[in-house]
Design a protein around this motif. Structure first.
Motif, short mmCIF file in Angstrom:
data_model
loop_
_atom_site.label_atom_id
_atom_site.label_comp_id
_atom_site.label_asym_id
_atom_site.label_seq_id
_atom_site.Cartn_x
_atom_site.Cartn_y
_atom_site.Cartn_z
N ASN A 221 -20.23 98.39 -22.52
CA ASN A 221 -20.91 97.19 -23.01
C ASN A 221 -20.74 96.02 -22.04
O ASN A 221 -21.70 95.29 -21.76
N ILE A 222 -19.51 95.86 -21.51
CA ILE A 222 -19.25 94.78 -20.56
C ILE A 222 -20.02 94.99 -19.27
O ILE A 222 -20.60 94.06 -18.70
N ALA A 223 -20.08 96.24 -18.80
CA ALA A 223 -20.80 96.55 -17.56
C ALA A 223 -22.30 96.31 -17.72
O ALA A 223 -22.95 95.80 -16.80
N ASP A 224 -22.86 96.67 -18.88
CA ASP A 224 -24.31 96.56 -19.08
C ASP A 224 -24.76 95.17 -19.50
O ASP A 224 -25.83 94.70 -19.10
N HIS A 225 -23.96 94.50 -20.35
CA HIS A 225 -24.40 93.24 -20.94
C HIS A 225 -23.55 92.04 -20.53
O HIS A 225 -23.93 90.90 -20.80
N GLY A 226 -22.41 92.29 -19.90
CA GLY A 226 -21.54 91.19 -19.51
C GLY A 226 -20.59 90.77 -20.61
O GLY A 226 -19.80 89.84 -20.43
N TYR A 227 -20.63 91.43 -21.73
CA TYR A 227 -19.72 91.13 -22.85
C TYR A 227 -19.66 92.34 -23.78
O TYR A 227 -20.49 93.25 -23.69
N ASP A 228 -18.65 92.32 -24.66
CA ASP A 228 -18.49 93.39 -25.65
C ASP A 228 -18.29 92.78 -27.02
O ASP A 228 -17.67 91.72 -27.16
N ILE A 229 -18.81 93.44 -28.06
CA ILE A 229 -18.70 92.94 -29.43
C ILE A 229 -17.70 93.73 -30.27
O ILE A 229 -17.38 93.33 -31.39
N ILE A 230 -17.20 94.85 -29.73
CA ILE A 230 -16.31 95.71 -30.52
C ILE A 230 -14.89 95.19 -30.54
O ILE A 230 -14.28 95.03 -31.61
N MET A 231 -14.32 94.92 -29.36
CA MET A 231 -12.90 94.58 -29.27
C MET A 231 -12.52 93.34 -30.10
O MET A 231 -11.45 93.33 -30.71
N PRO A 232 -13.36 92.28 -30.16
CA PRO A 232 -12.97 91.13 -30.98
C PRO A 232 -12.76 91.47 -32.45
O PRO A 232 -11.97 90.80 -33.14
N LEU A 233 -13.45 92.49 -32.94
CA LEU A 233 -13.36 92.84 -34.35
C LEU A 233 -12.00 93.43 -34.72
O LEU A 233 -11.68 93.56 -35.90
N LEU A 234 -11.21 93.78 -33.72
CA LEU A 234 -9.93 94.46 -33.97
C LEU A 234 -8.75 93.49 -34.10
O LEU A 234 -7.65 93.91 -34.43
N ALA A 235 -8.98 92.20 -33.85
CA ALA A 235 -7.88 91.23 -33.82
C ALA A 235 -7.16 91.13 -35.15
O ALA A 235 -5.93 91.15 -35.22
N GLY A 236 -7.93 91.02 -36.24
CA GLY A 236 -7.30 90.89 -37.56
C GLY A 236 -6.46 92.09 -37.92
O GLY A 236 -5.44 91.97 -38.62
N ALA A 237 -6.87 93.28 -37.43
CA ALA A 237 -6.12 94.51 -37.73
C ALA A 237 -4.75 94.50 -37.08
O ALA A 237 -3.76 94.96 -37.66
N VAL A 238 -4.68 93.99 -35.85
CA VAL A 238 -3.40 93.91 -35.14
C VAL A 238 -2.43 93.04 -35.93
O VAL A 238 -1.28 93.41 -36.20
N TYR A 239 -2.91 91.88 -36.35
CA TYR A 239 -2.03 90.92 -37.04
C TYR A 239 -1.84 91.27 -38.50
O TYR A 239 -0.86 90.84 -39.13
N GLY A 240 -2.75 92.05 -39.08
CA GLY A 240 -2.53 92.56 -40.42
C GLY A 240 -1.30 93.46 -40.47
O GLY A 240 -0.47 93.37 -41.38
N GLN A 241 -1.16 94.33 -39.46
CA GLN A 241 0.02 95.20 -39.38
C GLN A 241 1.27 94.39 -39.09
O GLN A 241 2.36 94.69 -39.59
N ALA A 242 1.14 93.34 -38.27
CA ALA A 242 2.29 92.48 -37.97
C ALA A 242 2.78 91.79 -39.24
O ALA A 242 3.99 91.73 -39.50
N GLY A 243 1.84 91.26 -40.03
CA GLY A 243 2.21 90.59 -41.27
C GLY A 243 2.88 91.53 -42.25
O GLY A 243 3.87 91.18 -42.91
#
Length: 354
Positions: A221-243
């Motif tokens: 996605n980054i190579a074709d469009h210059g950005y990606d929409i998948i990785m940002p969606l994972l942020a809450g999951a990382v901190y959900g497990q931390a909490g």
């Protein structure tokens, strides 16, 4: 045998496999996080030898994790640990890995070996060593002692390796591929629903090593469009497990387990959730689920915001610079909300003896 007993045995097996290596994973994640901070502050050059050597040991723990899992799985499944080590020897051998991890294939015993990612993987080696246990039983029973020392590993590899490369190895890739296609179908229909979907499933995928299937999609996605929409969606999951891990630490009565939970929360906040998953949340089940709920809520927020990352990075406060731009404020909010949801659900509804 009732389902509760079976479930407990599965959870105990998972804990037995991963607990012995948690401290190494924690140490590696802390070293890597310190290096990222030093490089971001221009205190250390990524091209320098100091950075490269310390990064090698921190990243190497994850890259070569199948070797450690072969040993701990062998102990758990009562298999020969030295024979078990032969499985990741084959999987991570450069001439094999370079082909399969680049989407190419080759023939093996008249079958085509599907492409798969073996470094940092979990599913292939754990399943293969579990299978090895059943192969060793007739070998120990029927092979004469005079030749067992070399015949047992030969016969074991002849039987186990085909299953590893043809079934167990591709399993993680297949799971990730199916879920990635499902994600894009949902995202095209509703970005908020897609965010909730990815936020909910990503940490279970991390637990089985299937999350690596998402990486080439994000990079493409980054190579074709210059950005990606998948990785940002994972942020809450990382901190959900931390909490959730923090809440477990506060509720835990045993000092050693409390310390592990607090350490795991810290490393999860740095973006590495494996210690929190394997040592704290997954063995207790409900904190894992509550963390996934936090991930779903956080993912819905970033899906709504349309947050993008301009360079590849697993989301955390350490790598947030990669997510600056559209939806960045809500990206940071998704971390806080995910953490709060995982913490509050666990602190209020998780009981230590369940």
């Amino acid at each position: 045998m009732n389902s509760n007993t079976t479930g407990k045995k599965i959870v105990d097996a998972i804990s037995g496999i991963f607990l012995p290596i948690i401290n190494l994973i924690t140490a590696a994640s802390i070293i890597k996080s310190i290096l990222i901070l030093l490089a971001a502050g221009n205190f250390l050059s990524k091209d320098g030898g100091t950075y490269r050597i310390f990064f090698a040991v921190s990243d190497g723990v994850f890259f070569f994790m199948p070797f450690m899992l072969a040993i701990t799985s062998a102990k758990q499944f009562k298999a020969d640990p030295f024979i078990a080590m032969m499985i990741p020897f084959a999987c991570l051998y450069p001439a094999i890995g370079d082909i399969l991890e680049n989407g190419k294939t080759f023939d093996f015993l008249c079958f085509t070996v599907p492409s798969a990612v073996y470094h940092s993987s979990v599913i292939p080696v754990v399943l293969a060593v579990g299978f090895l246990h059943f192969i060793e039983i007739p070998c120990d029973r029927w092979i004469p002692d005079a030749i067992k020392g070399f015949m047992k590993p030969i016969l074991s590899m002849i039987i186990v390796l085909p299953f590893t490369f043809l079934v167990f190895g591709p399993a993680g890739t297949w799971i990730g591929s199916i879920l990635t296609k499902a994600f894009f179908a949902i995202y095209n229909f509703n970005p908020i629903a897609a965010g909730a979907f990815m936020g909910a499933i990503i940490q279970p995928l991390v637990a089985i090593g299937a999350h690596w299937a998402i990486v080439p999609v994000a990079l493409n996605n980054i190579a074709d469009h210059g950005y990606d929409i998948i990785m940002p969606l994972l942020a809450g999951a990382v901190y959900g497990q931390a909490g959730a891990a923090l809440a477990v630490g506060l509720k835990e009565k045993i000092k050693e387990k409390k310390t592990v939970a607090f350490q795991s929360c810290f490393t999860a906040c740095l973006g590495v959730t494996e210690p929190a998953l394997y040592a704290v949340n997954l063995p207790r089940v409900m904190p894992m689920i509550f963390g996934c709920v936090g991930g779903a809520i956080g993912g819905a927020i970033t899906g709504y915001a349309g947050t993008r990352c301009i360079s590849f990075a697993f989301p955390s406060i350490m790598t947030s610079v990669a997510f600056v731009g559209q939806g960045f404020v809500l990206f940071l909010l998704s971390m806080a909300v995910g953490f709060a949801a995982g913490f509050l659900l666990t602190i209020n509804f998780y009981k230590e003896n369940q």
